[in-house]
Design a protein around this motif. Structure first.
Motif, PDB file in Angstrom:
ATOM      1  N   MET A  81      -6.284   3.398  -0.599  1.00 31.04           N
ATOM      2  CA  MET A  81      -4.878   3.172  -0.270  1.00 31.04           C
ATOM      3  C   MET A  81      -3.950   3.582  -1.411  1.00 31.04           C
ATOM      4  O   MET A  81      -2.816   3.999  -1.175  1.00 31.04           O
ATOM      5  CB  MET A  81      -4.658   1.714   0.119  1.00 31.04           C
ATOM      6  N   ALA A  82      -4.427   3.508  -2.647  1.00 26.34           N
ATOM      7  CA  ALA A  82      -3.647   4.046  -3.762  1.00 26.34           C
ATOM      8  C   ALA A  82      -3.466   5.547  -3.594  1.00 26.34           C
ATOM      9  O   ALA A  82      -2.366   6.089  -3.818  1.00 26.34           O
ATOM     10  CB  ALA A  82      -4.343   3.723  -5.090  1.00 26.34           C
ATOM     11  N   ALA A  83      -4.526   6.229  -3.161  1.00 28.91           N
ATOM     12  CA  ALA A  83      -4.425   7.670  -2.922  1.00 28.91           C
ATOM     13  C   ALA A  83      -3.463   7.981  -1.782  1.00 28.91           C
ATOM     14  O   ALA A  83      -2.717   8.971  -1.835  1.00 28.91           O
ATOM     15  CB  ALA A  83      -5.812   8.238  -2.624  1.00 28.91           C
ATOM     16  N   LEU A  84      -3.452   7.132  -0.752  1.00 27.82           N
ATOM     17  CA  LEU A  84      -2.525   7.347   0.356  1.00 27.82           C
ATOM     18  C   LEU A  84      -1.081   7.149  -0.102  1.00 27.82           C
ATOM     19  O   LEU A  84      -0.192   7.941   0.254  1.00 27.82           O
ATOM     20  CB  LEU A  84      -2.859   6.398   1.501  1.00 27.82           C
ATOM     21  N   ILE A  85      -0.824   6.116  -0.883  1.00 30.43           N
ATOM     22  CA  ILE A  85       0.534   5.896  -1.391  1.00 30.43           C
ATOM     23  C   ILE A  85       1.009   7.106  -2.180  1.00 30.43           C
ATOM     24  O   ILE A  85       2.163   7.556  -2.035  1.00 30.43           O
ATOM     25  CB  ILE A  85       0.579   4.626  -2.264  1.00 30.43           C
ATOM     26  N   LYS A  86       0.147   7.684  -2.985  1.00 31.20           N
ATOM     27  CA  LYS A  86       0.530   8.850  -3.796  1.00 31.20           C
ATOM     28  C   LYS A  86       0.898  10.039  -2.921  1.00 31.20           C
ATOM     29  O   LYS A  86       1.733  10.868  -3.309  1.00 31.20           O
ATOM     30  CB  LYS A  86      -0.602   9.193  -4.754  1.00 31.20           C
ATOM     31  N   GLY A  89       4.487   9.562  -2.322  1.00 35.68           N
ATOM     32  CA  GLY A  89       5.363   9.551  -3.482  1.00 35.68           C
ATOM     33  C   GLY A  89       5.474   8.247  -4.221  1.00 35.68           C
ATOM     34  O   GLY A  89       5.818   8.230  -5.397  1.00 35.68           O
ATOM     35  N   GLY A  90       5.269   7.117  -3.547  1.00 38.99           N
ATOM     36  CA  GLY A  90       5.300   5.794  -4.178  1.00 38.99           C
ATOM     37  C   GLY A  90       6.493   5.612  -5.111  1.00 38.99           C
ATOM     38  O   GLY A  90       7.184   6.571  -5.421  1.00 38.99           O
ATOM     39  N   PRO A  91       6.781   4.382  -5.542  1.00 38.79           N
ATOM     40  CA  PRO A  91       6.140   3.148  -5.067  1.00 38.79           C
ATOM     41  C   PRO A  91       6.616   2.777  -3.661  1.00 38.79           C
ATOM     42  O   PRO A  91       7.653   3.269  -3.208  1.00 38.79           O
ATOM     43  CB  PRO A  91       6.589   2.098  -6.085  1.00 38.79           C
ATOM     44  N   VAL A  92       5.839   1.930  -2.984  1.00 33.33           N
ATOM     45  CA  VAL A  92       6.122   1.573  -1.597  1.00 33.33           C
ATOM     46  C   VAL A  92       6.055   0.059  -1.429  1.00 33.33           C
ATOM     47  O   VAL A  92       5.524  -0.658  -2.278  1.00 33.33           O
ATOM     48  CB  VAL A  92       5.127   2.243  -0.627  1.00 33.33           C
ATOM     49  N   THR A  93       6.597  -0.404  -0.311  1.00 38.80           N
ATOM     50  CA  THR A  93       6.386  -1.789   0.104  1.00 38.80           C
ATOM     51  C   THR A  93       5.050  -1.860   0.833  1.00 38.80           C
ATOM     52  O   THR A  93       4.746  -1.001   1.668  1.00 38.80           O
ATOM     53  CB  THR A  93       7.515  -2.257   1.037  1.00 38.80           C
ATOM     54  N   VAL A  94       4.234  -2.855   0.529  1.00 42.54           N
ATOM     55  CA  VAL A  94       2.917  -3.001   1.135  1.00 42.54           C
ATOM     56  C   VAL A  94       2.860  -4.300   1.920  1.00 42.54           C
ATOM     57  O   VAL A  94       3.234  -5.365   1.409  1.00 42.54           O
ATOM     58  CB  VAL A  94       1.798  -2.977   0.067  1.00 42.54           C
ATOM     59  N   ALA A 104      -4.070  -5.250  -0.120  1.00 39.75           N
ATOM     60  CA  ALA A 104      -2.680  -5.285  -0.572  1.00 39.75           C
ATOM     61  C   ALA A 104      -2.567  -5.994  -1.921  1.00 39.75           C
ATOM     62  O   ALA A 104      -1.865  -5.525  -2.836  1.00 39.75           O
ATOM     63  CB  ALA A 104      -1.818  -5.979   0.480  1.00 39.75           C
ATOM     64  N   TYR A 105      -3.243  -7.137  -2.067  1.00 39.03           N
ATOM     65  CA  TYR A 105      -3.239  -7.831  -3.356  1.00 39.03           C
ATOM     66  C   TYR A 105      -3.863  -6.945  -4.434  1.00 39.03           C
ATOM     67  O   TYR A 105      -3.365  -6.878  -5.570  1.00 39.03           O
ATOM     68  CB  TYR A 105      -4.002  -9.150  -3.264  1.00 39.03           C
ATOM     69  N   GLY A 106      -4.949  -6.260  -4.108  1.00 42.06           N
ATOM     70  CA  GLY A 106      -5.575  -5.373  -5.079  1.00 42.06           C
ATOM     71  C   GLY A 106      -4.637  -4.274  -5.551  1.00 42.06           C
ATOM     72  O   GLY A 106      -4.581  -3.953  -6.748  1.00 42.06           O
ATOM     73  N   LEU A 107      -3.877  -3.700  -4.618  1.00 43.12           N
ATOM     74  CA  LEU A 107      -2.906  -2.677  -5.000  1.00 43.12           C
ATOM     75  C   LEU A 107      -1.851  -3.249  -5.934  1.00 43.12           C
ATOM     76  O   LEU A 107      -1.505  -2.648  -6.954  1.00 43.12           O
ATOM     77  CB  LEU A 107      -2.239  -2.105  -3.756  1.00 43.12           C
ATOM     78  N   ALA A 108      -1.314  -4.420  -5.583  1.00 38.02           N
ATOM     79  CA  ALA A 108      -0.251  -5.020  -6.396  1.00 38.02           C
ATOM     80  C   ALA A 108      -0.761  -5.419  -7.778  1.00 38.02           C
ATOM     81  O   ALA A 108      -0.030  -5.313  -8.777  1.00 38.02           O
ATOM     82  CB  ALA A 108       0.327  -6.225  -5.673  1.00 38.02           C
ATOM     83  N   MET A 109      -2.008  -5.874  -7.852  1.00 39.81           N
ATOM     84  CA  MET A 109      -2.552  -6.345  -9.120  1.00 39.81           C
ATOM     85  C   MET A 109      -3.016  -5.209 -10.022  1.00 39.81           C
ATOM     86  O   MET A 109      -2.792  -5.229 -11.229  1.00 39.81           O
ATOM     87  CB  MET A 109      -3.707  -7.322  -8.855  1.00 39.81           C
ATOM     88  N   PHE A 110      -3.675  -4.199  -9.430  1.00 36.38           N
ATOM     89  CA  PHE A 110      -4.333  -3.165 -10.231  1.00 36.38           C
ATOM     90  C   PHE A 110      -3.591  -1.826 -10.246  1.00 36.38           C
ATOM     91  O   PHE A 110      -3.899  -0.967 -11.070  1.00 36.38           O
ATOM     92  CB  PHE A 110      -5.764  -2.956  -9.735  1.00 36.38           C
ATOM     93  N   VAL A 115       3.455  -0.249  -6.130  1.00 36.81           N
ATOM     94  CA  VAL A 115       3.881  -1.293  -5.186  1.00 36.81           C
ATOM     95  C   VAL A 115       5.211  -1.882  -5.646  1.00 36.81           C
ATOM     96  O   VAL A 115       5.285  -2.528  -6.698  1.00 36.81           O
ATOM     97  CB  VAL A 115       2.823  -2.404  -5.068  1.00 36.81           C
ATOM     98  N   SER A 116       6.257  -1.672  -4.853  1.00 39.21           N
ATOM     99  CA  SER A 116       7.576  -2.221  -5.191  1.00 39.21           C
ATOM    100  C   SER A 116       7.739  -3.644  -4.667  1.00 39.21           C
ATOM    101  O   SER A 116       8.429  -4.462  -5.280  1.00 39.21           O
ATOM    102  CB  SER A 116       8.682  -1.329  -4.630  1.00 39.21           C
ATOM    103  N   ARG A 117       7.147  -3.932  -3.524  1.00 39.04           N
ATOM    104  CA  ARG A 117       7.180  -5.266  -2.919  1.00 39.04           C
ATOM    105  C   ARG A 117       5.839  -5.514  -2.243  1.00 39.04           C
ATOM    106  O   ARG A 117       5.226  -4.584  -1.707  1.00 39.04           O
ATOM    107  CB  ARG A 117       8.265  -5.393  -1.846  1.00 39.04           C
ATOM    108  N   LEU A 118       5.422  -6.777  -2.205  1.00 31.49           N
ATOM    109  CA  LEU A 118       4.181  -7.161  -1.529  1.00 31.49           C
ATOM    110  C   LEU A 118       4.486  -8.193  -0.454  1.00 31.49           C
ATOM    111  O   LEU A 118       5.095  -9.228  -0.734  1.00 31.49           O
ATOM    112  CB  LEU A 118       3.191  -7.750  -2.536  1.00 31.49           C
TER     113      LEU A 118
END
Length: 292
Positions: A81-86, A89-94, A104-110, A115-118
């Motif tokens: 999902m990190a690759a998909l966000i890229k 263009g990111g950052p995105v709301t997840v 989603a938590y993994g993206l926000a944490m790592f 991730v602009s908003r979770l």
């Protein structure tokens, strides 16, 4: 709704999209036993504000389903999902629900820069959840199904009689029955794709979460890297209070990991709140993003 295939980390992923691509991106992550199309109730209510993208995650639907439990470690699911966000263009709301919330938590944490908003809908942070799973109390009792889903024969068991047991699991304590016969047929179509159900179950098998027996707390848990498990972006937790799988106690203490947390209860819903009251869920999200 439009759809595309994306190549992510050498694997092929099917992604549904709603709304103008020029709008801010909202990544929508489904849980078990759903797929990207499960967001079709909610996405139309958000597509005036967001470009909604909803992948079939690894092992689900029309996306890749590599063999082997190790291919479903959370680090790989998050990397997808990190690759998909890229790609967008990111950052995105997840937005994540159920297992999708774990990603989603993994993206926000790592991957905090992506991730602009979770937003989490009836999903759990790993630390409070593991605490309750190990306590031997009500959440441990409610989560005994995890051990059954981890069994080697789980796919065979759940798929028998045209997925009768999986349908029964899906419908457990389901209020406001939104599941029409036609929609259940859509789910069966996705579950019946070759090797998909076993791949979906590998998410449970690959997870390090320990589920205690009721009344028998686990005290020898591995140490969690608490300092690395913090959510620093604005975080909205949406909750269906009648959830029978995830109990409120598994969100106690979440503020310690997400200091910019807002909680919003969606009355009259359970685990499937995004299907039961999509307008109310959308309204809660849109009200929150105005200030975050």
């Amino acid at each position: 709704m439009d759809s595309d295939f994306f190549d992510l980390n050498g694997h092929r992923f099917f992604v549904r999209r709603w709304g103008d691509p020029n709008l801010p991106t909202l990544l929508m992550l489904h849980g078990f036993p759903e797929y990207g199309g499960a967001w079709s109730d909610l996405a139309p209510h958000l597509s005036d504000r967001f470009h909604c993208i909803a992948p079939d995650q690894r092992g689900y639907g029309q996306s890749c389903a590599p063999e082997g439990i190790s291919n479903y470690a959370l680090s790989k699911l998050v990397s997808d999902m990190a690759a998909l966000i890229k790609q967008f263009g990111g950052p995105v709301t997840v937005l994540g629900h159920d297992w999708g919330a774990s990603v989603a938590y993994g993206l926000a944490m790592f991957h905090p820069k992506l991730v602009s908003r979770l937003i989490v809908a009836n999903g759990v942070h790993p630390v409070p959840f593991q605490r309750e799973l190990a306590a031997g109390g009500k959440q441990s009792e409610a989560s005994q199904y995890i051990n059954r889903l981890r069994a080697p024969d789980a796919a065979e068991f759940l798929s028998a009689d045209n997925f009768a047991k999986l349908e029964q699991f899906f419908r457990h304590s389901m209020g406001l029955d939104w599941m029409s016969d036609a929609r259940m047929d859509d789910y069966r179509t996705e579950w019946a794709r070759p090797e998909r159900l076993d791949a979906m179950l590998n998410w449970y098998r690959a997870s390090p979460l320990v589920v205690a027996e009721p009344g028998a707390p686990c005290t020898d848990l591995p140490e969690l890297p608490v300092d690395r498990l913090r959510v620093r972006c604005p975080h909205l937790l949406l909750w269906g209070p009648q959830d029978q799988a995830l109990l409120p106690e598994c969100t106690v203490g979440l503020e310690g990991f997400a200091p910019n947390l807002t909680r919003k209860q969606i009355d009259g819903t359970d685990h499937w709140l995004h299907h039961q009251r999509p307008q109310a869920v959308a309204d809660a999200i849109l009200d929150w993003v105005k200030d975050n």
